[in-house]
Design a protein around this motif. Structure first.
Motif, PDB file in Angstrom:
ATOM      1  N   ALA B 215       2.462   2.392   5.573  1.00 37.62           N
ATOM      2  CA  ALA B 215       3.686   1.654   5.251  1.00 37.62           C
ATOM      3  C   ALA B 215       3.570   1.080   3.848  1.00 37.62           C
ATOM      4  O   ALA B 215       2.494   0.628   3.446  1.00 37.62           O
ATOM      5  CB  ALA B 215       3.904   0.538   6.270  1.00 37.62           C
ATOM      6  N   ASP B 216       4.667   1.095   3.107  1.00 37.98           N
ATOM      7  CA  ASP B 216       4.604   0.537   1.754  1.00 37.98           C
ATOM      8  C   ASP B 216       5.277  -0.836   1.702  1.00 37.98           C
ATOM      9  O   ASP B 216       5.756  -1.344   2.724  1.00 37.98           O
ATOM     10  CB  ASP B 216       5.181   1.516   0.721  1.00 37.98           C
ATOM     11  N   THR B 217       5.291  -1.434   0.536  1.00 38.20           N
ATOM     12  CA  THR B 217       5.849  -2.783   0.396  1.00 38.20           C
ATOM     13  C   THR B 217       7.360  -2.747   0.174  1.00 38.20           C
ATOM     14  O   THR B 217       7.981  -3.764  -0.099  1.00 38.20           O
ATOM     15  CB  THR B 217       5.174  -3.521  -0.777  1.00 38.20           C
ATOM     16  N   HIS B 218       7.951  -1.545   0.290  1.00 34.87           N
ATOM     17  CA  HIS B 218       9.396  -1.408   0.102  1.00 34.87           C
ATOM     18  C   HIS B 218      10.105  -1.140   1.425  1.00 34.87           C
ATOM     19  O   HIS B 218      11.258  -0.708   1.443  1.00 34.87           O
ATOM     20  CB  HIS B 218       9.686  -0.275  -0.894  1.00 34.87           C
ATOM     21  N   GLY B 219       9.388  -1.380   2.528  1.00 29.87           N
ATOM     22  CA  GLY B 219      10.017  -1.231   3.844  1.00 29.87           C
ATOM     23  C   GLY B 219       9.997   0.179   4.405  1.00 29.87           C
ATOM     24  O   GLY B 219      10.610   0.452   5.427  1.00 29.87           O
ATOM     25  N   GLN B 220       9.298   1.084   3.749  1.00 31.29           N
ATOM     26  CA  GLN B 220       9.204   2.452   4.280  1.00 31.29           C
ATOM     27  C   GLN B 220       7.914   2.600   5.095  1.00 31.29           C
ATOM     28  O   GLN B 220       6.880   2.067   4.723  1.00 31.29           O
ATOM     29  CB  GLN B 220       9.148   3.471   3.154  1.00 31.29           C
ATOM     30  N   ALA B 221       7.992   3.367   6.169  1.00 27.32           N
ATOM     31  CA  ALA B 221       6.799   3.619   6.974  1.00 27.32           C
ATOM     32  C   ALA B 221       6.845   5.029   7.535  1.00 27.32           C
ATOM     33  O   ALA B 221       7.919   5.597   7.733  1.00 27.32           O
ATOM     34  CB  ALA B 221       6.700   2.612   8.112  1.00 27.32           C
ATOM     35  N   VAL B 222       5.679   5.588   7.768  1.00 26.61           N
ATOM     36  CA  VAL B 222       5.590   6.936   8.314  1.00 26.61           C
ATOM     37  C   VAL B 222       4.357   6.994   9.207  1.00 26.61           C
ATOM     38  O   VAL B 222       3.398   6.242   8.994  1.00 26.61           O
ATOM     39  CB  VAL B 222       5.506   7.982   7.160  1.00 26.61           C
ATOM     40  N   HIS B 223       4.407   7.850  10.244  1.00 23.37           N
ATOM     41  CA  HIS B 223       3.170   8.062  10.987  1.00 23.37           C
ATOM     42  C   HIS B 223       2.697   9.485  10.762  1.00 23.37           C
ATOM     43  O   HIS B 223       3.517  10.392  10.522  1.00 23.37           O
ATOM     44  CB  HIS B 223       3.335   7.734  12.478  1.00 23.37           C
ATOM     45  N   LEU B 224       1.382   9.661  10.749  1.00 18.51           N
ATOM     46  CA  LEU B 224       0.803  10.969  10.450  1.00 18.51           C
ATOM     47  C   LEU B 224       0.105  11.538  11.684  1.00 18.51           C
ATOM     48  O   LEU B 224      -1.048  11.972  11.627  1.00 18.51           O
ATOM     49  CB  LEU B 224      -0.170  10.856   9.274  1.00 18.51           C
ATOM     50  N   ARG B 314      -2.213   3.139  -4.177  1.00 16.26           N
ATOM     51  CA  ARG B 314      -0.861   3.157  -4.737  1.00 16.26           C
ATOM     52  C   ARG B 314       0.029   2.110  -4.067  1.00 16.26           C
ATOM     53  O   ARG B 314       0.841   1.457  -4.731  1.00 16.26           O
ATOM     54  CB  ARG B 314      -0.255   4.562  -4.589  1.00 16.26           C
ATOM     55  N   ILE B 315      -0.139   1.941  -2.755  1.00 16.27           N
ATOM     56  CA  ILE B 315       0.672   0.942  -2.050  1.00 16.27           C
ATOM     57  C   ILE B 315       0.259  -0.466  -2.472  1.00 16.27           C
ATOM     58  O   ILE B 315       1.099  -1.336  -2.707  1.00 16.27           O
ATOM     59  CB  ILE B 315       0.578   1.154  -0.522  1.00 16.27           C
ATOM     60  N   ALA B 316      -1.056  -0.685  -2.618  1.00 11.23           N
ATOM     61  CA  ALA B 316      -1.540  -1.992  -3.094  1.00 11.23           C
ATOM     62  C   ALA B 316      -1.013  -2.286  -4.494  1.00 11.23           C
ATOM     63  O   ALA B 316      -0.836  -3.430  -4.899  1.00 11.23           O
ATOM     64  CB  ALA B 316      -3.067  -2.010  -3.090  1.00 11.23           C
ATOM     65  N   ASN B 317      -0.740  -1.221  -5.206  1.00  6.12           N
ATOM     66  CA  ASN B 317      -0.229  -1.322  -6.570  1.00  6.12           C
ATOM     67  C   ASN B 317       1.285  -1.519  -6.592  1.00  6.12           C
ATOM     68  O   ASN B 317       1.898  -1.601  -7.644  1.00  6.12           O
ATOM     69  CB  ASN B 317      -0.603  -0.014  -7.294  1.00  6.12           C
ATOM     70  N   GLY B 318       1.899  -1.557  -5.408  1.00 10.85           N
ATOM     71  CA  GLY B 318       3.341  -1.798  -5.314  1.00 10.85           C
ATOM     72  C   GLY B 318       4.192  -0.548  -5.389  1.00 10.85           C
ATOM     73  O   GLY B 318       5.417  -0.615  -5.430  1.00 10.85           O
ATOM     74  N   GLU B 319       3.547   0.625  -5.380  1.00 17.18           N
ATOM     75  CA  GLU B 319       4.320   1.867  -5.480  1.00 17.18           C
ATOM     76  C   GLU B 319       5.030   2.193  -4.168  1.00 17.18           C
ATOM     77  O   GLU B 319       4.596   1.785  -3.093  1.00 17.18           O
ATOM     78  CB  GLU B 319       3.402   3.042  -5.851  1.00 17.18           C
ATOM     79  N   LYS B 320       6.109   2.967  -4.312  1.00 19.47           N
ATOM     80  CA  LYS B 320       6.867   3.434  -3.149  1.00 19.47           C
ATOM     81  C   LYS B 320       6.278   4.750  -2.667  1.00 19.47           C
ATOM     82  O   LYS B 320       5.894   5.590  -3.477  1.00 19.47           O
ATOM     83  CB  LYS B 320       8.305   3.728  -3.593  1.00 19.47           C
ATOM     84  N   MET B 321       6.226   4.933  -1.355  1.00 19.22           N
ATOM     85  CA  MET B 321       5.800   6.230  -0.835  1.00 19.22           C
ATOM     86  C   MET B 321       6.844   7.251  -1.253  1.00 19.22           C
ATOM     87  O   MET B 321       8.042   6.997  -1.166  1.00 19.22           O
ATOM     88  CB  MET B 321       5.708   6.202   0.687  1.00 19.22           C
TER      89      MET B 321
END
Lengths: 70, 445
Positions: B215-224, B314-321
């Protein structure tokens, strides 16, 4: 002399017996700790503890004497 | 962009994180205890800082020493790996306070999932099925007996603060509980500083299935998808694979949706894993959530062709998936074996010096090794030497590759579980995908 030896290399986590204490077969006498795992060492026959050869915190190798037996 | 990451860990996982950092052009700082002065992870990093004596409390769990190392080297982020400080919310908060990025979820999410009792409550509120059990801590053996009657035997006594199976006791009778309760409480208190126990229904021979979420900090999430980690000894995983031989696309959707519901409820960020048990009737129940990178993350990486550590950073860096991650599909089957320094028959630790260590190189094989020939495997840390991962277009291809890879290893000076791993991989039940958490006890003894 009879004794109970260590079944692995590790640190003595706990000594559960003291000299003079009688112990039944299968009782745990020492707990060893190695690689985040606690492994109890138990008596293979009943008897009386003559001497405890290790203290808590000691490092032992596989085969080292832990408890001397009577 | 993060410029320099300190890796607060050791062994194969520190090396694996350093590798991704290098590829991303990020500088790395290793930390090490006295026992690890000449370790590979120290040599791999751009810089290395000694943080204390060999005992974990004085080195890899020494928050002050690690924070000091981060500041002295100008690291702008800390990757905790798995184990050690990875699920310590105080540490995550301390990083935050000191202006260093903690590569992981928010401290609140760690706290919420760190207490098994709280985690059950949150999972329940998110609509995720939970194992029948106590909602509250169990204070005494008699209370546990009462609750066991309500739930029905067999029951499992578990540490609220624990992990890795430490302090877990299966009880079949009132007598079992009365005999083991106090000891379990003591042991758990000595390990985790918190002796809180709880009780849940014990299922004989379930599968252990876990869902990887990102999950990213922009509210997007995915399961793998899932990893099946049913092959365990002492409640610790030995062989993992993805996909599971028994999870159908419909079941995967259901379990994935449950994991995502929990992640959403937690406002989770980063990579995390929701663990379930799956019964013979294909009912699944929430076990716990690991708010960190898992040991067995490479099987998911091999199946999906992604780098989970890269996404953590990348997520810790604030990037969007991006769409490549959000729409990634599985293309292969992967199996991981954990190589342990332990007697393959008695399954007892076998520390010592590896006088010989030959590892194979072959197609479809990925190795994550923390040590090399001549290294000492010390009794201070986990017995895992490294991980062996094979992939193939089918499960059978991945399995055959693993059997071949295992046969090509040559390790001397210490005992390893290589013979056990080979026996597991060649066992007819494993070949047929008939795995469960009692597999080793049932077929390997």
């Amino acid at each position: 002399m009879k004794g109970i030896t260590s079944n692995m290399a590790g640190t003595v986590f706990k000594v559960l017996v003291q000299p003079g204490q009688s112990v039944a077969e299968g009782d745990d006498v020492v707990i060893l700790e190695s690689m985040k795992m606690e492994v109890p060492v138990s008596a293979e026959e009943s008897g009386t503890v003559k001497r405890v050869a290790v203290t808590e915190g000691d490092f032992v190798n596989e085969g080292d004497l832990l408890v001397e037996w009577e | 962009m993060l410029q320099k990451i300190l890796i607060a860990n050791r062994g194969e996982i520190a090396r694996r994180i350093i590798r991704t950092c290098k590829r991303m052009g990020i500088r790395t700082v290793a930390v090490y205890s006295e026992a690890d002065e000449t370790a590979l992870h120290v040599q791999d990093a751009d810089e290395a800082v000694a943080i204390g004596p060999s005992q974990v409390q004085k080195s890899y769990l020494n928050v002050d020493a690690i924070m000091e190392a981060a500041k002295a080297t100008g690291a702008d982020a800390i990757h905790p790996g798995y184990g050690f400080l990875s699920e310590n919310s105080d540490f995550a908060r301390r990083c935050e306070e000191e202006g260093i990025t903690f590569i992981g979820p928010r401290p609140e999410a760690i706290t919420q999932m760190g207490s098994k009792i709280a985690a059950r409550g949150i999972a329940k509120a998110a609509g995720v099925p939970i194992v029948p059990g106590t909602e509250e801590a169990v204070a005494s053996a008699e209370e546990a007996v009462q609750m066991a009657h309500a739930i029905g035997y067999p029951v499992l006594l578990k540490a609220s603060a624990g992990g890795g199976g430490i302090g877990m006791v299966v009880a079949n009778t009132d007598e079992d509980i009365r005999q083991t309760f106090e000891n379990a409480q003591k042991r758990v208190a000595s390990y985790f500083g918190d002796g809180t126990l709880y009780l849940e229904k014990y299922f004989l021979h379930p599968r252990h299935i876990e869902i990887q979420v990102v999950a990213d900090t922009h509210g997007q999430a995915v399961h793998l998808g899932e990893r099946e980690c049913s092959i365990q000894r002492r409640h610790q995983k030995v062989v993992e694979e993805s996909p599971s031989p028994v999870v159908s696309p419909e079941l995967r959707d259901k379990m994935g949706a449950a994991a995502m519901a929990l992640a959403k409820r937690l406002k989770y960020t980063g990579v995390g894993t929701v663990e379930f048990i799956l019964t013979g009737e294909h009912e699944f129940y929430f076990l716990e959530m690991n708010t960190r990178l898992q040991v067995e993350h490479p099987v998911t990486e091999e199946v999906f062709g992604i780098d989970l550590v890269e996404w953590q950073i990348r997520i810790a860096n604030g990037e969007k998936m991006d769409s490549t991650l959000l729409s990634v599909t599985p293309s292969r089957h992967a199996i991981e074996c954990r190589l342990y320094a332990e007697d393959p028959v008695r399954m007892l630790p076998s520390p010592g010096t590896m006088t010989r260590f030959d590892a194979p190189v072959m197609k479809g094989l990925r190795l994550e090794m923390g040590f090399r020939e001549g290294d000492k495997i010390t009794p201070f840390y986990d017995p895992m030497i490294g991980k062996i991962i094979t992939a193939g277009s089918t499960r059978e291809e991945a399995r055959k590759r693993m059997v071949e890879a295992l046969s090509m290893f040559s390790v001397e000076g210490i005992k390893t579980n290589l013979p056990l791993l080979t026996n597991i991989l060649e066992n007819e039940h494993f070949v047929r995908g008939e795995t469960h958490t009692g597999f080793i006890d049932e077929y390997m003894k």
